[in-house]
Motif scaffolding. Structure first.
Motif, short mmCIF file in Angstrom:
data_model
loop_
_atom_site.label_atom_id
_atom_site.label_comp_id
_atom_site.label_asym_id
_atom_site.label_seq_id
_atom_site.Cartn_x
_atom_site.Cartn_y
_atom_site.Cartn_z
N MET A 1 40.67 46.85 20.08
CA MET A 1 39.43 46.83 21.16
C MET A 1 39.40 45.34 21.72
SD MET A 1 35.75 47.99 20.39
CE MET A 1 34.43 47.42 20.61
N SER A 2 39.97 44.25 21.20
CA SER A 2 39.86 43.01 21.78
C SER A 2 40.74 42.99 22.82
CB SER A 2 40.10 41.95 20.70
OG SER A 2 41.31 42.09 20.18
N ARG A 3 42.02 43.85 22.63
CA ARG A 3 42.85 43.71 23.78
C ARG A 3 42.25 44.16 24.90
NH1 ARG A 3 48.93 46.69 23.51
NH2 ARG A 3 49.69 45.46 25.39
N SER A 4 41.62 45.34 24.92
CA SER A 4 41.06 46.08 26.30
C SER A 4 39.99 45.07 26.88
CB SER A 4 40.52 47.41 25.97
OG SER A 4 39.33 47.23 24.99
N ILE A 5 39.43 44.26 26.15
CA ILE A 5 38.54 43.49 26.62
C ILE A 5 39.30 42.14 27.29
CG2 ILE A 5 36.74 41.51 26.21
CD1 ILE A 5 35.69 43.55 23.75
N ALA A 6 40.19 41.95 26.48
CA ALA A 6 41.19 40.66 27.44
C ALA A 6 41.61 41.48 28.83
CB ALA A 6 42.21 39.95 26.33
N MET A 7 42.04 42.48 28.73
CA MET A 7 42.72 43.05 29.91
C MET A 7 41.70 43.21 31.14
SD MET A 7 45.22 45.97 28.44
CE MET A 7 45.89 46.39 30.01
N ARG A 8 40.45 43.73 30.60
CA ARG A 8 39.38 43.72 31.45
C ARG A 8 39.20 42.47 32.09
NH1 ARG A 8 35.19 47.06 28.27
NH2 ARG A 8 36.65 48.54 27.91
N ALA A 9 39.07 41.31 31.49
CA ALA A 9 38.86 39.77 31.87
C ALA A 9 39.67 39.24 32.88
CB ALA A 9 38.67 39.10 30.45
N SER A 10 41.11 39.68 32.40
CA SER A 10 42.05 39.01 33.13
C SER A 10 42.05 39.90 34.71
CB SER A 10 43.44 39.28 32.83
OG SER A 10 43.75 40.69 32.58
N LEU A 11 41.68 41.32 34.61
CA LEU A 11 41.82 41.82 36.13
C LEU A 11 40.54 41.61 36.98
CD1 LEU A 11 42.88 45.63 34.79
CD2 LEU A 11 43.90 43.89 36.25
N SER A 12 39.28 41.22 36.20
CA SER A 12 38.37 40.83 36.96
C SER A 12 38.25 39.36 37.51
CB SER A 12 36.93 40.87 36.08
OG SER A 12 37.00 39.91 35.08
N ASN A 13 39.12 38.63 37.13
CA ASN A 13 39.49 37.29 37.74
C ASN A 13 40.34 37.20 38.65
OD1 ASN A 13 37.59 36.18 35.83
ND2 ASN A 13 39.01 35.50 34.32
N SER A 14 41.13 38.29 39.10
CA SER A 14 42.30 38.35 40.18
C SER A 14 41.33 38.43 41.47
CB SER A 14 43.27 39.10 39.78
OG SER A 14 42.58 40.41 39.77
N PRO A 15 41.97 37.61 42.41
CA PRO A 15 41.46 37.91 43.62
C PRO A 15 41.71 39.47 44.42
CG PRO A 15 43.40 36.40 43.83
CD PRO A 15 43.11 36.74 42.49
N PRO A 16 40.76 39.72 45.13
CA PRO A 16 41.08 41.32 45.93
C PRO A 16 42.57 41.07 46.78
CG PRO A 16 38.85 40.29 46.39
CD PRO A 16 39.42 39.16 45.53
N VAL A 17 43.11 42.09 46.57
CA VAL A 17 44.37 42.15 47.33
C VAL A 17 44.03 42.24 48.85
CG1 VAL A 17 46.38 43.48 47.66
CG2 VAL A 17 45.47 43.49 45.50
N GLY A 18 43.04 43.03 49.21
CA GLY A 18 42.73 43.03 50.57
C GLY A 18 42.39 41.69 51.21
N LEU A 19 41.79 40.60 50.61
CA LEU A 19 41.48 39.15 51.04
C LEU A 19 42.75 38.66 51.46
CD1 LEU A 19 39.30 37.30 51.69
CD2 LEU A 19 39.30 36.61 49.18
N PHE A 20 43.74 38.73 50.26
CA PHE A 20 45.18 38.19 50.64
C PHE A 20 45.92 38.49 51.87
CE2 PHE A 20 49.74 38.67 50.01
CZ PHE A 20 49.88 37.30 50.00
N TRP A 21 45.73 39.91 52.24
CA TRP A 21 46.51 40.55 53.24
C TRP A 21 45.58 40.10 54.85
CZ3 TRP A 21 51.14 41.11 53.27
CH2 TRP A 21 51.86 41.60 51.81
N LEU A 22 44.43 39.89 54.55
CA LEU A 22 43.44 39.52 55.66
C LEU A 22 43.95 38.02 56.07
CD1 LEU A 22 41.16 39.96 57.51
CD2 LEU A 22 39.81 39.05 55.75
N LEU A 23 43.92 37.17 54.87
CA LEU A 23 44.50 35.74 55.04
C LEU A 23 45.88 35.66 55.91
CD1 LEU A 23 43.64 32.82 54.76
CD2 LEU A 23 45.03 33.06 52.31
N ILE A 24 46.55 36.50 55.32
CA ILE A 24 48.07 36.57 55.79
C ILE A 24 48.09 36.96 57.39
CG2 ILE A 24 50.35 37.59 55.66
CD1 ILE A 24 49.94 35.46 53.48
N GLY A 25 47.10 37.79 57.55
CA GLY A 25 47.10 38.21 58.92
C GLY A 25 46.80 37.27 59.83
#
Length: 75
Positions: A1-25
């Motif tokens: 159970m703690s593993r799934s919470i840690a995975m959710r926490a790491s996913l929520s802290n990552s920046p959106p991929v669309g924002l990265f491509w917008l910046l590159i563009g």
């Protein structure tokens, strides 16, 4: 159970991929458009032959000296 919470926490802290491509563009547009404009204005003037501004710049010794200094410095 703690593993799934840690995975959710790491996913929520990552920046959106669309924002990265917008910046590159935006960076590509802001860096490529001025160069394209300069090239197009130089090529439009090319029809004037020896009197064109591109020919004057390319035939000036200071242009080639500056190019050599830039290449020497960058290597």
């Amino acid at each position: 159970m703690s593993r799934s919470i840690a995975m959710r926490a790491s996913l929520s802290n990552s920046p959106p991929v669309g924002l990265f491509w917008l910046l590159i563009g935006c960076v590509l547009i802001l860096s490529v458009l001025p160069s394209v404009r300069l090239l197009s204005s130089a090529l439009v003037d090319w029809n004037q032959g020896v009197n064109s501004s591109l020919w004057k710049v390319l035939s000036a010794p200071s242009t080639w000296r500056a190019l050599w200094h830039s290449l020497y410095t960058s290597t």
